[in-house]
Enzyme design. Structure first.
Site, short mmCIF file in Angstrom:
data_model
loop_
_atom_site.label_atom_id
_atom_site.label_comp_id
_atom_site.label_asym_id
_atom_site.label_seq_id
_atom_site.Cartn_x
_atom_site.Cartn_y
_atom_site.Cartn_z
N HIS A 111 12.71 -17.06 -1.28
CA HIS A 111 12.44 -15.94 -0.37
C HIS A 111 11.21 -16.24 0.50
O HIS A 111 10.08 -16.00 0.06
CB HIS A 111 12.24 -14.65 -1.16
CG HIS A 111 13.51 -14.12 -1.75
ND1 HIS A 111 14.31 -13.21 -1.09
CD2 HIS A 111 14.13 -14.40 -2.92
CE1 HIS A 111 15.37 -12.95 -1.85
NE2 HIS A 111 15.29 -13.66 -2.96
N SER A 124 1.82 16.21 5.71
CA SER A 124 1.21 16.05 4.39
C SER A 124 -0.28 15.80 4.48
O SER A 124 -1.01 16.01 3.51
CB SER A 124 1.86 14.88 3.66
OG SER A 124 1.51 13.65 4.29
N GLY A 125 -0.74 15.34 5.63
CA GLY A 125 -2.14 14.96 5.78
C GLY A 125 -2.35 13.47 5.73
O GLY A 125 -3.45 12.98 6.01
N GLY A 126 -1.30 12.70 5.39
CA GLY A 126 -1.41 11.25 5.39
C GLY A 126 -1.14 10.67 6.77
O GLY A 126 -0.75 11.38 7.70
N VAL A 127 -1.32 9.37 6.90
CA VAL A 127 -1.17 8.72 8.20
C VAL A 127 0.27 8.78 8.68
O VAL A 127 0.53 8.93 9.88
CB VAL A 127 -1.69 7.27 8.15
CG1 VAL A 127 -0.89 6.41 7.19
CG2 VAL A 127 -1.68 6.65 9.54
N ASP A 128 1.24 8.70 7.77
CA ASP A 128 2.64 8.64 8.18
C ASP A 128 3.08 9.93 8.88
O ASP A 128 3.62 9.90 9.99
CB ASP A 128 3.54 8.37 6.97
CG ASP A 128 3.13 7.12 6.21
OD1 ASP A 128 2.55 6.22 6.84
OD2 ASP A 128 3.38 7.06 5.00
N SER A 129 2.86 11.06 8.22
CA SER A 129 3.28 12.32 8.83
C SER A 129 2.45 12.65 10.06
O SER A 129 2.94 13.25 11.02
CB SER A 129 3.22 13.46 7.82
OG SER A 129 1.90 13.68 7.36
N ALA A 130 1.16 12.23 10.06
CA ALA A 130 0.32 12.49 11.23
C ALA A 130 0.80 11.70 12.45
O ALA A 130 0.90 12.24 13.55
CB ALA A 130 -1.13 12.14 10.92
N CYS A 173 18.66 -16.80 0.06
CA CYS A 173 19.14 -16.49 -1.30
C CYS A 173 20.64 -16.19 -1.27
O CYS A 173 21.44 -17.08 -1.07
CB CYS A 173 18.31 -15.36 -1.90
SG CYS A 173 18.46 -15.23 -3.71
N TYR A 174 21.04 -14.93 -1.45
CA TYR A 174 22.45 -14.57 -1.35
C TYR A 174 23.03 -15.03 -0.02
O TYR A 174 24.17 -15.49 0.06
CB TYR A 174 22.60 -13.06 -1.51
CG TYR A 174 24.04 -12.55 -1.49
CD1 TYR A 174 24.76 -12.43 -2.67
CD2 TYR A 174 24.65 -12.18 -0.29
CE1 TYR A 174 26.07 -11.97 -2.66
CE2 TYR A 174 25.96 -11.72 -0.28
CZ TYR A 174 26.66 -11.61 -1.46
OH TYR A 174 27.96 -11.15 -1.44
N GLY A 207 20.58 -10.43 -1.72
CA GLY A 207 21.32 -9.28 -2.22
C GLY A 207 21.54 -9.38 -3.71
O GLY A 207 21.42 -10.46 -4.30
N GLU A 256 10.17 -14.59 2.94
CA GLU A 256 9.59 -13.35 3.46
C GLU A 256 8.49 -12.79 2.56
O GLU A 256 7.70 -11.94 3.00
CB GLU A 256 10.68 -12.29 3.67
CG GLU A 256 11.31 -11.72 2.41
CD GLU A 256 12.49 -12.51 1.88
OE1 GLU A 256 13.31 -11.93 1.15
OE2 GLU A 256 12.58 -13.73 2.18
N LYS A 291 3.92 0.14 6.82
CA LYS A 291 2.64 0.85 6.87
C LYS A 291 1.68 0.25 7.90
O LYS A 291 1.02 0.99 8.64
CB LYS A 291 2.00 0.84 5.48
CG LYS A 291 0.66 1.54 5.39
CD LYS A 291 0.80 3.05 5.56
CE LYS A 291 1.39 3.69 4.34
NZ LYS A 291 1.36 5.18 4.40
#
Length: 516
Positions: free
Chosen positions: A171, A226-232, A84-85, A57, A173, A372
């Site tokens: 970190h 939008s035509g991208g993978v996320d909205s599809a 970390c924090y 953080g 991760e 993603k």
């Protein structure tokens, strides 16, 4: 359904990489969720936790108002890993001392293990890690021992085996910590006793169930396509949940890539056969953006304009109550959305922090806590064509945030043509899939050039290509010089009013992937 009979939840103290911890745990096959640092014990216990991870953080643990250790966790008899924090928080809560030294550590650093330990099983004595801290532990709480150190950080890792509480100042991760995955695996499997039972593709069934519950038996949804993978993927999940009560709306805002609007409309209608309304709003958006140079204003203007158009369309569709978006968690993190109270805003994403507070519709975001790669796995599970699944991300504000400075018809056309050349050459070189995001940027810089023995004073195009696993960190792509030379030559020769092309060598951090 995924196995949620066990989990390793992450308590969020505001780190820009907090959700990346969740992603790494899911990669290991362990179900994880990001919860607020002050989540009630009952909310955490409902996930049947085998242990708890405390994120990093931006605050100092000793500062007034800094988020503190949940009181219930101290007596919870659960293994804990502080990052970390989170490690500094463990120390301060249990009687140690945390201070700000003269020397800070940001970036790669080497640490040395003090002795063999289960947390560092099958990792070398000397190892490279990624540090990002201003404070450090000066004195350990009772029962803890140092597990690793270096010259700048005497307690780079600590542990109390009796309590099963551990901390790392670095970190694990992020990919820059070369053995970070192994360290998280050791905590999960060796210390917490977890089993690898969760699979990303199984997220689809859970998401369908959540959408059906949220929308109810009669609710109607408009999905911003939008035509991208996320909205599809979001649209396909919602369609599976509520069927014909979904209508997709594609808004051509005039800020799209060359030929994109026509391609999206044709492909989506023919392949998915889901009701689609196409709205030509080019002039609306460009008029609203006229003269606006500040990227945050651009994003907020575009976010509000989208919502007003969707609200307008909803009134023609039996007053649809819900608006669906393909928002991903990196967007939420960078925008410091309301459910991340301790996050620092890096930039406002038009579909998160850019939404107007008085919007009439309720949001449905089935991908809000997904990365993603997980969305792509879900897309393949849903039968999305591979060319859609592997399409590079495109920002919701479109080319407006790839034109540095005010947006105009002329500058949009310049950028479209340059970007199309870049994408064509990447595909011809079979490097499109090797880069996870690539695009052209039109700079507010003109420079002197020579063309046809004459002096020119023309625009500059910047090319940006990155490689990344998670979009939270990224490195610039080492494209072949010959390819860059060919792209540059084509842009200067084929795009009017451009006489200079540069290539962006910045990583994330310190830069972001997009320029605005």
């Amino acid at each position: 359904m995924s196995d949620q009979s066990q989990s390793l939840p992450v308590l969020d103290f505001g780190s820009q990489t907090a959700q990346l911890i969740v992603r790494r745990l899911r990669e290991l096959g362990i179900y994880s969720e990001l919860l607020p640092h002050d989540a009630p014990e009952a909310q955490v216990r409902a996930l049947k936790p085998l242990g708890v991870v405390l994120s990093g953080g931006p605050a100092s643990v000793y500062a007034e108002g800094a988020p503190q250790m949940p009181a219930w966790l101290v007596e919870a008899d659960l293994p804990v890993l502080g990052i970390c924090y989170g490690m500094q928080l463990i120390s301060r809560a249990l009687g140690g001392v945390v201070q700000r030294p003269d020397r800070h550590e940001y970036g790669p650093a080497s640490i040395t293990l003090s002795a063999a330990h289960p947390l560092f099983y099958e990792t070398p004595t000397e190892q490279l890690v990624w540090m990002s801290h201003g404070d450090r532990i000066e004195a350990l709480p009772a029962g803890f021992q140092a597990l690793a150190a270096n010259a700048a950080t005497p307690f780079a890792a600590i542990g109390d085996d009796a309590r099963r509480w551990y901390g790392v100042q670095f970190h694990p991760e992020v990919v820059h910590t070369e053995h970070g995955r192994t360290i998280l695996s050791n905590f999960s499997f060796r210390i917490c006793g977890a089993n690898a039972t969760w699979r990303p593709a199984e997220f689809v069934a859970e998401a369908v169930e959540r959408v059906a519950t949220r929308v109810g038996p009669d609710g109607r949804v408009i999905c911003a396509l939008s035509g991208g993978v996320d909205s599809a993927v979001a649209a396909l999940i919602i369609h599976r949940a509520i069927g014909e009560r979904l209508t997709c709306v594609f808004v051509d805002n005039g800020l799209l890539r060359l030929g994109e609007a026509e391609q999206v409309i044709a492909t989506f209608r023919e392949h998915f056969q889901i009701p689609l309304v196409a709205v030509n709003a080019r002039e609306e958006f460009l008029s609203a953006l006229e003269g606006v140079a500040d990227p945050e204003r651009k994003r907020k203007i575009i976010g509000e304009k989208f919502v007003r158009i969707f609200e307008r369309e909803a009134r023609t569709l039996d007053n649809a109550k819900f608006l669906a978006q393909g928002t991903l968690y990196p967007d939420v993190i960078e925008s410091s959305a309301p459910d991340r109270k301790k996050g620092v805003t890096i930039k406002t994403h038009h579909n998160v922090g850019g939404l107007p507070p008085d919007m009439e519709m309720e949001l449905v975001e089935p991908l809000r806590y997904m990365f993603k790669d997980e969305v792509r796995a879900a897309g393949l599970e849903l039968g999305l064509p591979e060319e859609w699944v592997w399409r590079h991300p495109f920002p919701g504000p479109g080319l407006a945030v790839r034109i540095i400075g005010p947006v105009s018809h002329e500058r949009l056309e310049t950028l479209r043509r340059a970007d199309a050349i870049f994408m064509e050459e990447l595909r011809n070189a079979q490097l499109y899939r090797a880069t996870q995001q690539a695009f052209a940027v039109l700079l507010p810089v003109q420079s002197v050039g020579v063309m046809g023995d004459g002096r020119t004073y023309a625009d500059t195009i910047a090319l940006r290509a990155v490689t990344t696993d998670d979009y939270m960190t990224a490195d610039w792509a080492r494209l072949p010089y010959e390819l860059l030379a060919r792209i540059s030559s084509r842009i200067v020769n084929e795009v009017a009013d451009v006489n200079r092309v540069v290539y962006d060598l910045s990583s994330k951090p310190p830069a972001t992937i997009e320029w605005e």
